[in-house]
Design an enzyme around this catalytic site. Structure first.
Site, mmCIF file in Angstrom:
data_model
loop_
_atom_site.group_PDB
_atom_site.id
_atom_site.type_symbol
_atom_site.label_atom_id
_atom_site.label_comp_id
_atom_site.label_asym_id
_atom_site.label_seq_id
_atom_site.Cartn_x
_atom_site.Cartn_y
_atom_site.Cartn_z
ATOM 1 N N ASP A 98 6.070 14.486 29.317
ATOM 2 C CA ASP A 98 5.408 13.328 29.925
ATOM 3 C C ASP A 98 5.977 13.083 31.336
ATOM 4 O O ASP A 98 5.218 12.854 32.288
ATOM 5 C CB ASP A 98 5.623 12.101 29.024
ATOM 6 C CG ASP A 98 5.030 10.825 29.601
ATOM 7 O OD1 ASP A 98 3.817 10.622 29.479
ATOM 8 O OD2 ASP A 98 5.795 10.037 30.201
ATOM 9 N N LYS A 123 3.985 13.373 35.001
ATOM 10 C CA LYS A 123 3.992 12.315 36.029
ATOM 11 C C LYS A 123 4.574 12.839 37.340
ATOM 12 O O LYS A 123 4.080 12.518 38.417
ATOM 13 C CB LYS A 123 4.789 11.116 35.518
ATOM 14 C CG LYS A 123 4.102 10.393 34.365
ATOM 15 C CD LYS A 123 5.058 9.476 33.648
ATOM 16 C CE LYS A 123 4.350 8.654 32.570
ATOM 17 N NZ LYS A 123 5.280 7.967 31.666
HETATM 18 N N1 HSE Z 1 4.881 7.115 26.683
HETATM 19 C C1 HSE Z 1 4.978 6.764 28.047
HETATM 20 C C2 HSE Z 1 6.386 6.341 28.365
HETATM 21 C C3 HSE Z 1 4.009 5.648 28.345
HETATM 22 O O1 HSE Z 1 7.145 6.060 27.442
HETATM 23 O O2 HSE Z 1 6.749 6.295 29.543
HETATM 24 C C4 HSE Z 1 3.932 5.327 29.805
HETATM 25 O O3 HSE Z 1 3.326 6.363 30.516
#
Ligand code: HSE
Ligand code: NDP
Length: 431
Positions: free
Chosen positions: A201, A205
């Site tokens: 994740d 980003k």
């Molecule tokens: N799962 C993601 C986090 C949500 O914990 O940052 C926000 O993008």
């Protein structure tokens, strides 16, 4: 007052927050948009499922066509996670003349080129402030407010779930699995929390930010990454002893040879604002050649902070601001990358090493010799006496600034020593 009809696809954590802001605080959106954002439809997968919010009659549906064929709905917040059916739904929305707002970074990091090309060809826009760092307006800042700068570096805590888990372990002594479950319960984690804890994740980003800040066209899966899932609590303790905290840091540094991109658990000096980021908060530090260092801090996950960013995008889209920036940014267009990733031979930093060694004379000298041979100077060493009769002791070394390539070569030699029990742990340091 004029009204713009809008819709939401997906009524989970974020969708519910967006509906709350639109329904309970219409006065705010009206004040900032000069018009009401009228919630006309909410599309869900299962209509019969209990919802945390009461919607006006006739708003909830499980039929996407009620949005795509509705001529008056102009702006749609697409808030379902994952790649499919999110990609197909987004394309259908664009093709039916809707402008799209999304928080789905996985979708953009994977299918950004296709979706943005399609939106441009159709004269539509995609706004995605909520896709990175939740409530922090980092997309707008990087793409608009730094326009007079060459951004030189960017680093940050971009995954709220990982930061939440580490803070709970550090401060409350929580177990890893319990902390993950709590992050899920609070609505921070992805539907598959592996993406949070293995660094994916944050890499998705970072790929979006690096694209905006540096014109880098890097697929997120090509970014070297490590998450907190392999982190040992012992390293958190040693880091503290050395005056550091471990944070999952995503970084992009512009070097003369190209851009260095990396996601990894990193030792951050205590007292630096980045080290003090707790719970589900995110932070991003950006250095521009004209403006200097700017530090952004705020909740990076959770219902209302994320909804705040989504609704701001819906307002910008309704009043026409997004269309202008979307056209000028040319995101994921077929233009050449302005900068390419550089290899480990161009990357320099300090390192934390933990090596489990046999407790016998000469071992430290052996390891210091290999590090010296690879031009790596030792900054400090911790070695506690062995306890409980174990034949191995952890040797913790902080290096001075060293080359990433040299470090990799040294560690592969060290790991082969008969005095070394298991592959050494290497973490980066952010001073
Ligand atoms: N799962 C993601 C986090 C949500 O914990 O940052 C926000 O993008
Ligand atoms: P949830 O899992 O809570 O909600 C997803 C929703 O999508 C569910 O309500 C589900 O419907 C709905 N859905 C799934 N498939 C369909 C479909 N085919 N048609 C209509 N609806 C469908 O996710 P979140 O709200 O947490 O996250 C949404 C997006 O926002 C993700 O991309 C996430 O990465 C991103 N995001 C999340 C943040 C957070 O803090 N949670 C922060 C920033 C970004 P049903 O309820 O009927 O099952």
């Amino acid at each position: 007052m004029q009204a713009t009809k809008v819709a939401i696809i997906g009524m989970g954590t974020v969708g519910t927050g967006v509906a709350r802001l639109l329904l309970d605080h219409g006065d705010r959106t009206a004040r900032h948009a000069g018009r009401t954002l009228w919630l006309e439809r909410v599309v869900v997968k299962r209509r019969d499922k209990g919802r945390a919010i009461d919607l006006p009659d006739g708003v909830l549906t499980d039929d996407l066509a009620e949005v795509t064929s509705h001529p008056a709905i102009r702006v749609v917040a697409q808030l379902i996670g994952g790649l499919e059916p999110a990609r197909t739904i987004t394309l259908r929305l664009l093709e039916s003349g809707k402008d799209v707002v999304t928080a789905n970074k996985a979708l953009l990091a994977e299918h950004g080129p296709e979706l943005f090309d399609r939106a441009r060809a159709l004269g539509r826009s995609i706004a995605f402030e909520a896709s990175v760092a939740g409530g922090i307006p980092i997309i707008t800042n990087i793409s608009q407010c730094f326009s007079a700068n060459q951004i030189e570096s960017l680093h940050g805590i971009l995954n709220g779930t990982s930061n939440f888990i580490m803070t709970r372990m550090e401060e409350r002594g929580a177990g890893y699995d319990d902390a993950v479950r709590e992050a899920q319960r609070l609505g921070y984690a992805e539907a598959d929390p592996t993406l949070d804890v293995d660094g994916s994740d944050a890499a998705q980003k970072l790929a979006i930010l690096a694209h905006l800040a540096f014109g880098a066209r890097v697929h997120w899966s090509d970014i070297p990454r490590r998450g907190i899932d392999t982190l040992d609590a012992a390293d958190m303790r040693y880091a503290r002893e050395l005056g550091y905290r471990i944070r999952l840091i995503a970084q992009a540094n512009l070097r003369s040879a190209g851009i260095e991109l990396l996601v990894s658990p990193t030792l951050v000096k205590m007292g630096r604002p980045m080290a003090e980021v707790r719970e589900a908060y995110n932070a991003v530090s950006v250095v521009g050649d004209a403006v200097g260092n700017l530090f952004f801090h705020g909740l990076g996950a959770g219902q209302m902070p994320t909804a705040s960013a989504v609704v701001a995008d819906m307002i910008d889209t309704a009043v026409g601001r997004t269309a202008i920036t979307f056209r000028t940014l040319e995101l994921w267009s077929r233009r050449e990358a302005r900068v390419r990733p550089c290899g480990p031979e161009h990357q320099w930093r300090r390192f934390y090493l933990r090596i489990n060694v046999v407790d016998r004379p000469g071992v430290l000298g052996e390891i210091a010799g290999i590090l010296g041979k690879h031009l790596i100077s030792i900054g400090s060493v911790i070695q506690h006496e062995s306890v409980g009769g174990t034949p191995y002791v952890p040797l913790v070394i902080m290096t001075d600034i060293a080359g990433e390539k040299n470090l990799q070569a040294a560690m592969s030699e060290i790991d082969r020593l008969t005095s070394v029990h298991s592959p050494g742990i290497v973490l980066r340091v952010l001073d």
